[in-house]
Design a protein around this motif. Structure first.
Motif, PDB file in Angstrom:
ATOM      1  N   TYR A   1      43.868  47.754  40.025  1.00  0.00           N
ATOM      2  CA  TYR A   1      44.097  46.803  41.109  1.00  0.00           C
ATOM      3  C   TYR A   1      43.599  45.437  40.658  1.00  0.00           C
ATOM      4  O   TYR A   1      42.447  45.297  40.229  1.00  0.00           O
ATOM      5  CB  TYR A   1      43.387  47.212  42.395  1.00  0.00           C
ATOM      6  N   CYS A   2      44.485  44.451  40.741  1.00  0.00           N
ATOM      7  CA  CYS A   2      44.134  43.072  40.424  1.00  0.00           C
ATOM      8  C   CYS A   2      44.670  42.170  41.520  1.00  0.00           C
ATOM      9  O   CYS A   2      45.776  42.393  42.027  1.00  0.00           O
ATOM     10  CB  CYS A   2      44.730  42.630  39.089  1.00  0.00           C
ATOM     11  N   VAL A   3      43.915  41.144  41.866  1.00  0.00           N
ATOM     12  CA  VAL A   3      44.356  40.172  42.860  1.00  0.00           C
ATOM     13  C   VAL A   3      43.951  38.779  42.401  1.00  0.00           C
ATOM     14  O   VAL A   3      42.894  38.597  41.784  1.00  0.00           O
ATOM     15  CB  VAL A   3      43.769  40.497  44.255  1.00  0.00           C
ATOM     16  N   ALA A   4      44.810  37.809  42.670  1.00  0.00           N
ATOM     17  CA  ALA A   4      44.509  36.411  42.374  1.00  0.00           C
ATOM     18  C   ALA A   4      44.862  35.579  43.598  1.00  0.00           C
ATOM     19  O   ALA A   4      45.873  35.837  44.269  1.00  0.00           O
ATOM     20  CB  ALA A   4      45.292  35.932  41.156  1.00  0.00           C
ATOM     21  N   ILE A   5      44.037  34.597  43.894  1.00  0.00           N
ATOM     22  CA  ILE A   5      44.167  33.796  45.118  1.00  0.00           C
ATOM     23  C   ILE A   5      44.183  32.320  44.745  1.00  0.00           C
ATOM     24  O   ILE A   5      43.403  31.879  43.898  1.00  0.00           O
ATOM     25  CB  ILE A   5      42.990  34.067  46.077  1.00  0.00           C
ATOM     26  N   THR A   6      45.075  31.560  45.380  1.00  0.00           N
ATOM     27  CA  THR A   6      45.106  30.125  45.175  1.00  0.00           C
ATOM     28  C   THR A   6      44.820  29.402  46.487  1.00  0.00           C
ATOM     29  O   THR A   6      45.376  29.742  47.534  1.00  0.00           O
ATOM     30  CB  THR A   6      46.464  29.666  44.591  1.00  0.00           C
ATOM     31  N   MET A   7      43.907  28.435  46.441  1.00  0.00           N
ATOM     32  CA  MET A   7      43.571  27.600  47.573  1.00  0.00           C
ATOM     33  C   MET A   7      43.540  26.148  47.113  1.00  0.00           C
ATOM     34  O   MET A   7      43.630  25.866  45.927  1.00  0.00           O
ATOM     35  CB  MET A   7      42.187  27.956  48.147  1.00  0.00           C
ATOM     36  N   ASP A   8      43.404  25.234  48.073  1.00  0.00           N
ATOM     37  CA  ASP A   8      43.267  23.823  47.706  1.00  0.00           C
ATOM     38  C   ASP A   8      42.055  23.617  46.809  1.00  0.00           C
ATOM     39  O   ASP A   8      42.050  22.741  45.942  1.00  0.00           O
ATOM     40  CB  ASP A   8      43.123  22.959  48.970  1.00  0.00           C
ATOM     41  N   ALA A   9      41.023  24.452  47.016  1.00  0.00           N
ATOM     42  CA  ALA A   9      39.773  24.291  46.265  1.00  0.00           C
ATOM     43  C   ALA A   9      39.847  24.848  44.852  1.00  0.00           C
ATOM     44  O   ALA A   9      39.003  24.521  44.013  1.00  0.00           O
ATOM     45  CB  ALA A   9      38.618  24.955  47.022  1.00  0.00           C
ATOM     46  N   GLY A  10      40.837  25.707  44.559  1.00  0.00           N
ATOM     47  CA  GLY A  10      40.906  26.289  43.222  1.00  0.00           C
ATOM     48  C   GLY A  10      41.522  27.672  43.221  1.00  0.00           C
ATOM     49  O   GLY A  10      42.384  27.985  44.051  1.00  0.00           O
ATOM     50  N   LEU A  11      41.048  28.518  42.320  1.00  0.00           N
ATOM     51  CA  LEU A  11      41.622  29.847  42.102  1.00  0.00           C
ATOM     52  C   LEU A  11      40.524  30.901  42.025  1.00  0.00           C
ATOM     53  O   LEU A  11      39.419  30.615  41.547  1.00  0.00           O
ATOM     54  CB  LEU A  11      42.426  29.887  40.802  1.00  0.00           C
ATOM     55  N   VAL A  12      40.852  32.116  42.461  1.00  0.00           N
ATOM     56  CA  VAL A  12      39.948  33.264  42.340  1.00  0.00           C
ATOM     57  C   VAL A  12      40.737  34.423  41.749  1.00  0.00           C
ATOM     58  O   VAL A  12      41.869  34.698  42.166  1.00  0.00           O
ATOM     59  CB  VAL A  12      39.352  33.666  43.702  1.00  0.00           C
ATOM     60  N   PHE A  13      40.143  35.118  40.775  1.00  0.00           N
ATOM     61  CA  PHE A  13      40.764  36.270  40.135  1.00  0.00           C
ATOM     62  C   PHE A  13      39.801  37.452  40.229  1.00  0.00           C
ATOM     63  O   PHE A  13      38.596  37.291  40.019  1.00  0.00           O
ATOM     64  CB  PHE A  13      41.044  36.001  38.658  1.00  0.00           C
ATOM     65  N   CYS A  14      40.335  38.642  40.507  1.00  0.00           N
ATOM     66  CA  CYS A  14      39.485  39.832  40.601  1.00  0.00           C
ATOM     67  C   CYS A  14      40.239  41.035  40.048  1.00  0.00           C
ATOM     68  O   CYS A  14      41.426  41.222  40.346  1.00  0.00           O
ATOM     69  CB  CYS A  14      39.092  40.078  42.058  1.00  0.00           C
ATOM     70  N   SER A  15      39.566  41.852  39.236  1.00  0.00           N
ATOM     71  CA  SER A  15      40.207  43.030  38.653  1.00  0.00           C
ATOM     72  C   SER A  15      39.196  44.151  38.495  1.00  0.00           C
ATOM     73  O   SER A  15      38.001  43.905  38.313  1.00  0.00           O
ATOM     74  CB  SER A  15      40.820  42.687  37.288  1.00  0.00           C
ATOM     75  N   ASP A  16      39.702  45.380  38.573  1.00  0.00           N
ATOM     76  CA  ASP A  16      38.849  46.517  38.251  1.00  0.00           C
ATOM     77  C   ASP A  16      38.977  46.797  36.758  1.00  0.00           C
ATOM     78  O   ASP A  16      39.686  46.091  36.039  1.00  0.00           O
ATOM     79  CB  ASP A  16      39.226  47.738  39.095  1.00  0.00           C
ATOM     80  N   SER A  17      38.288  47.836  36.272  1.00  0.00           N
ATOM     81  CA  SER A  17      38.318  48.146  34.834  1.00  0.00           C
ATOM     82  C   SER A  17      38.613  49.604  34.556  1.00  0.00           C
ATOM     83  O   SER A  17      38.461  50.054  33.428  1.00  0.00           O
ATOM     84  CB  SER A  17      36.975  47.774  34.184  1.00  0.00           C
ATOM     85  N   ARG A  18      39.038  50.359  35.551  1.00  0.00           N
ATOM     86  CA  ARG A  18      39.281  51.787  35.358  1.00  0.00           C
ATOM     87  C   ARG A  18      40.744  52.010  34.985  1.00  0.00           C
ATOM     88  O   ARG A  18      41.640  51.493  35.639  1.00  0.00           O
ATOM     89  CB  ARG A  18      38.940  52.573  36.622  1.00  0.00           C
ATOM     90  N   THR A  19      40.977  52.762  33.921  1.00  0.00           N
ATOM     91  CA  THR A  19      42.342  53.058  33.495  1.00  0.00           C
ATOM     92  C   THR A  19      42.667  54.532  33.601  1.00  0.00           C
ATOM     93  O   THR A  19      43.826  54.907  33.617  1.00  0.00           O
ATOM     94  CB  THR A  19      42.576  52.609  32.040  1.00  0.00           C
TER      95      THR A  19
END
Length: 251
Positions: free
Chosen positions: A3-21
């Motif tokens: 599961y990975c998610v990325a978010i964009t806002m006026d203030a910038g960007l956020v990225f989040c990911s797990d590490s289980r395969t």
């Protein structure tokens, strides 16, 4: 699963990911799914990956080689995020075709992979794009300021309820982590270590965090979220049983 998610806002960007395969009965494998490339003051990129591990690793390896070898097209040369996504999509298709054409014991296997690429190039705004296995890509919209790959359904509701373009980086980061926690709770094949990257617009500097399974902050966040959900549920308006429909069954 991933599961990975990325978010964009006026203030910038956020990225989040797990590490289980892999989360089999007797084996759990972990591989990082976040790749970062930067040229100080000029460009900042983060890539998140999901799908066949052989494909994702081959794609990232090719991206690194193109940078190292000063290829005509690479993350060092693309003029914008859209071109970066097209470049990544082309490599992705090539690697999938290469693995699929191998035949032998790989016959019938899926080598599909998806990516999220985001960042900022000097002179442009921070942007995100999601690259499909077919090589094409989409971007965020005003109404949906986030992109997901992998096991996306469990972590989506909190993103829809909380995020707007005006959301702060701190709140977007917490939202991403709660989204990840919701996914891990419902799907055991998604799990820590959790990687979080936060990019402030025009900074050309990335803050990265790693949360292991026993991380104190991650435990506190999960405990608080569970408690607040329970409290909110208990405060919901009571059902008026006097307004219930009478039974149609004969008395």
């Amino acid at each position: 699963m991933t599961y990975c998610v990325a978010i964009t806002m006026d203030a910038g960007l956020v990225f989040c990911s797990d590490s289980r395969t892999n989360a089999g009965v007797d084996q759990v494998s972990t591989y990082g799914k976040m790749y970062h490339y930067s040229v100080s003051g000029e460009r900042e990129f983060v890539i998140l990956s999901a799908g066949n591990l052989a494909t994702t690793q081959a794609v990232i390896s090719q991206v690194k080689r193109d940078i190292r070898d000063n290829a005509a097209t690479s993350l060092k040369t693309v003029p914008d995020i859209s071109e970066a996504a097209s470049y990544l999509g082309e490599i992705n298709r090539q690697e999938q075709d290469k693995h699929a054409s191998g035949g032998g014991p790989n016959g019938g296997m899926s080598f599909e992979a998806s990516f999220i690429i985001g960042g900022q190039i000097a002179g442009d705004k921070p942007r995100l794009a999601m690259v499909y296995p077919q090589g094409n890509h989409i971007t965020t919209s005003k109404d949906t300021p986030y992109l997901q790959i992998g096991e996306s359904k469990y972590g989506k509701p909190i993103l829809d309820r909380i995020l707007t373009r005006e959301t702060s980086l701190e709140n977007a980061s917490r939202c991403a982590l709660v989204s990840m926690d919701s996914t891990m709770r419902s799907n055991l094949t998604v799990g820590p270590p959790i990687e979080l990257a936060v990019y402030s617009a025009d900074s050309f500097s990335l803050q990265r965090f790693r949360f292991d399974d026993d991380d104190e902050y991650l435990r506190e966040l999960k405990k608080a979220w569970d408690q607040y959900l329970t409290d909110a549920f208990d405060r919901l308006p009571s059902l008026n049983w006097g307004d219930s429909l009478q039974s149609d069954e004969p008395g």
